[in-house]
Design a protein around this motif. Structure first.
Motif, PDB file in Angstrom:
ATOM      1  N   PHE A  33      24.646 -38.720 -63.807  1.00  0.00           N
ATOM      2  CA  PHE A  33      24.787 -37.938 -62.577  1.00  0.00           C
ATOM      3  C   PHE A  33      23.427 -37.703 -61.948  1.00  0.00           C
ATOM      4  O   PHE A  33      22.400 -37.810 -62.616  1.00  0.00           O
ATOM      5  CB  PHE A  33      25.459 -36.596 -62.870  1.00  0.00           C
ATOM      6  CG  PHE A  33      24.686 -35.729 -63.832  1.00  0.00           C
ATOM      7  CD1 PHE A  33      23.837 -34.731 -63.387  1.00  0.00           C
ATOM      8  CD2 PHE A  33      24.800 -35.923 -65.200  1.00  0.00           C
ATOM      9  CE1 PHE A  33      23.116 -33.948 -64.284  1.00  0.00           C
ATOM     10  CE2 PHE A  33      24.096 -35.145 -66.107  1.00  0.00           C
ATOM     11  CZ  PHE A  33      23.247 -34.158 -65.643  1.00  0.00           C
ATOM     12  N   ARG A  34      23.417 -37.385 -60.679  1.00  0.00           N
ATOM     13  CA  ARG A  34      22.196 -37.014 -59.968  1.00  0.00           C
ATOM     14  C   ARG A  34      22.037 -35.510 -60.136  1.00  0.00           C
ATOM     15  O   ARG A  34      22.809 -34.730 -59.574  1.00  0.00           O
ATOM     16  CB  ARG A  34      22.317 -37.411 -58.496  1.00  0.00           C
ATOM     17  CG  ARG A  34      21.167 -36.998 -57.628  1.00  0.00           C
ATOM     18  CD  ARG A  34      19.954 -37.832 -57.877  1.00  0.00           C
ATOM     19  NE  ARG A  34      18.993 -37.557 -56.804  1.00  0.00           N
ATOM     20  CZ  ARG A  34      17.717 -37.760 -56.912  1.00  0.00           C
ATOM     21  NH1 ARG A  34      17.227 -38.269 -58.022  1.00  0.00           N
ATOM     22  NH2 ARG A  34      16.905 -37.486 -55.928  1.00  0.00           N
ATOM     23  N   GLY A  35      21.052 -35.112 -60.907  1.00  0.00           N
ATOM     24  CA  GLY A  35      20.884 -33.717 -61.278  1.00  0.00           C
ATOM     25  C   GLY A  35      20.850 -32.751 -60.117  1.00  0.00           C
ATOM     26  O   GLY A  35      21.533 -31.734 -60.141  1.00  0.00           O
ATOM     27  N   GLU A  36      20.088 -33.066 -59.101  1.00  0.00           N
ATOM     28  CA  GLU A  36      19.964 -32.115 -57.996  1.00  0.00           C
ATOM     29  C   GLU A  36      21.269 -31.939 -57.229  1.00  0.00           C
ATOM     30  O   GLU A  36      21.459 -30.932 -56.560  1.00  0.00           O
ATOM     31  CB  GLU A  36      18.837 -32.517 -57.046  1.00  0.00           C
ATOM     32  CG  GLU A  36      19.061 -33.807 -56.313  1.00  0.00           C
ATOM     33  CD  GLU A  36      17.841 -34.245 -55.511  1.00  0.00           C
ATOM     34  OE1 GLU A  36      18.029 -34.603 -54.342  1.00  0.00           O
ATOM     35  OE2 GLU A  36      16.733 -34.231 -56.061  1.00  0.00           O
ATOM     36  N   ASP A  37      22.187 -32.891 -57.334  1.00  0.00           N
ATOM     37  CA  ASP A  37      23.473 -32.788 -56.634  1.00  0.00           C
ATOM     38  C   ASP A  37      24.504 -31.974 -57.410  1.00  0.00           C
ATOM     39  O   ASP A  37      25.237 -31.185 -56.823  1.00  0.00           O
ATOM     40  CB  ASP A  37      24.081 -34.180 -56.397  1.00  0.00           C
ATOM     41  CG  ASP A  37      23.393 -34.967 -55.307  1.00  0.00           C
ATOM     42  OD1 ASP A  37      22.484 -34.444 -54.656  1.00  0.00           O
ATOM     43  OD2 ASP A  37      23.779 -36.142 -55.118  1.00  0.00           O
ATOM     44  N   THR A  38      24.595 -32.206 -58.718  1.00  0.00           N
ATOM     45  CA  THR A  38      25.744 -31.659 -59.455  1.00  0.00           C
ATOM     46  C   THR A  38      25.414 -30.975 -60.775  1.00  0.00           C
ATOM     47  O   THR A  38      26.321 -30.504 -61.456  1.00  0.00           O
ATOM     48  CB  THR A  38      26.774 -32.773 -59.748  1.00  0.00           C
ATOM     49  OG1 THR A  38      26.196 -33.709 -60.657  1.00  0.00           O
ATOM     50  CG2 THR A  38      27.237 -33.465 -58.481  1.00  0.00           C
TER      51      THR A  38
END
Length: 184
Positions: A33-38
């Motif tokens: 996952f993209r950390g800053e998004d989710t």
């Protein structure tokens, strides 16, 4: 459960039964996952639901992602998992790290028969598959800055297309809590 391509669900039964190979796995599931998004929202809830269900789940520690190349130990973790869940979000393709991780996941799908399930988190699956919309913008930026050139970008594009063509979950019109309960 609304699937993006065809009906899909995670395997039922004890985690040790997925897939039937006898290789030893440290984790059952790898979360990409993209950390800053989710990280503090959807992925956190998904991770907690999987752990509560007794599924050994790896999610990276905050701060692990540095530089363009994924660390050897992370490659080993991906290779040691039975299943990868890929949370495609708005900024997923902005991250060269996420794209390199995805290439590794798709390689494990091919060579180790790892199960891979894409989750489309408020993104259109066709934008991921065809690299259009916000995914097209991310690749325009990569093409202007990636030093390793077209081969690396071609691998990223192929991995995105391959993952987005798999039966997965489109949760755009779903309540996140409902989804995480169903998955676990």
């Amino acid at each position: 459960m609304k699937a993006s391509s065809s009906s899909s669900s995670l395997p039922s039964g004890p985690p040790s039964s997925w897939p039937p190979e006898s290789r030893e796995c440290t984790y059952d599931v790898f979360l990409s996952f993209r950390g800053e998004d989710t990280r503090r929202t959807f992925t956190d809830h998904l991770y907690a639901a999987l752990v509560r269900a007794g599924v050994r789940t790896f999610r990276d520690a905050e701060g692990l992602r540095r530089g363009e190349n994924i660390a050897e130990d992370l490659v080993e973790i991906i290779q040691g998992c039975r299943i990868s869940l890929i949370v495609f979000s708005e900024n997923y393709a902005d991250s060269s790290w996420c794209l390199e991780e995805l290439v590794q996941i798709m390689e494990c799908r091919k060579t180790q028969r790892q199960r891979v399930f894409p989750i489309f988190y408020h993104v259109d699956p066709s934008h991921v598959r065809n690299q259009t919309g916000i995914f097209a913008h991310a690749f325009e930026r990569h093409e202007a800055t990636v030093h390793q050139g077209r081969d690396k970008i071609a691998r990223w594009r192929a991995a995105l297309r391959g993952a987005a063509n798999l039966a997965g979950f489109d949760i755009a019109a779903r309540h996140e809590a409902e989804f995480t309960v169903e998955v676990s």
